[in-house]
Design an enzyme around this catalytic site. Sequence first.
Site, PDB file in Angstrom:
ATOM      1  N   VAL A  95       1.581  -8.392   0.619  1.00  0.00           N
ATOM      2  CA  VAL A  95       0.243  -7.800   0.598  1.00  0.00           C
ATOM      3  C   VAL A  95       0.226  -6.736  -0.490  1.00  0.00           C
ATOM      4  CG1 VAL A  95      -1.376  -6.318   1.862  1.00  0.00           C
ATOM      5  CG2 VAL A  95      -0.353  -8.301   2.998  1.00  0.00           C
ATOM      6  N   CYS A  96      -0.879  -6.639  -1.192  1.00  0.00           N
ATOM      7  CA  CYS A  96      -1.102  -5.600  -2.189  1.00  0.00           C
ATOM      8  C   CYS A  96      -0.017  -5.675  -3.271  1.00  0.00           C
ATOM      9  CB  CYS A  96      -1.171  -4.236  -1.496  1.00  0.00           C
ATOM     10  SG  CYS A  96      -1.916  -2.914  -2.484  1.00  0.00           S
TER      11      CYS A  96
END
Length: 220
Positions: A95-96
């Site tokens: 994520v991210c």
Amino acid sequence: MLMFPGMTALDLVGPQAILAGLAGDRLHLVARQVGPVPSDTGLSLVADTSFDACPRDIDVLFVPGGDATPGQMRDEATLAFLRDRAAHASWVTSVCTGSLVLGAAGLLDGYRATSHWSVRETVLPRLGAIPVNRRVVVDRNRITAAGISAGLDFALVLAARLRGEEYARTSQLVAEYAPEPPFSAGTPDSAGPDITARAAAILKDLADGSLAAAMPHRNR
């Protein structure tokens, strides 16, 4: 689920809330050492498994992002751990800016991937990835998600692949995940140039640091 000092807590906590129902006590919160791990806002989470104690044969390898991403991109112990476990994992995920850490470990070469908007187009290509402007990107056994709040979207996509769409839909309802943001400012296009410039200024150190950390990988 990898943890490191300076990670963004929400990158990890959102997916963990969804995936804990799937994995139960087989979900390992892994850091170099067991114990509290401070996030980039000061909130600490607790790692229950060390690198050495983490099982080698795993279903999912997950990496969050955060302000400390550039340091993790240079951390050979972390990169070696990710390479080793990725070789045995059914799914390699992030994520991210966690995708930048995967990329620094050589795990996104030739894969379509996404990341936080502030680094997606500038840093991912230097790590061998093909940047895609989508909230969640699935390419073979790689799943990457955009910035921070996309962690819940990622977790539902992964849950559907692990347990089926009905399970994922049920998890979404249990979480009452039906977002209605008060503003349309979640992407640079919707936020407009002035807000984007302000956000980019806040993220400048992360973006510049990540780009600098990616430079040694450019000519691998």
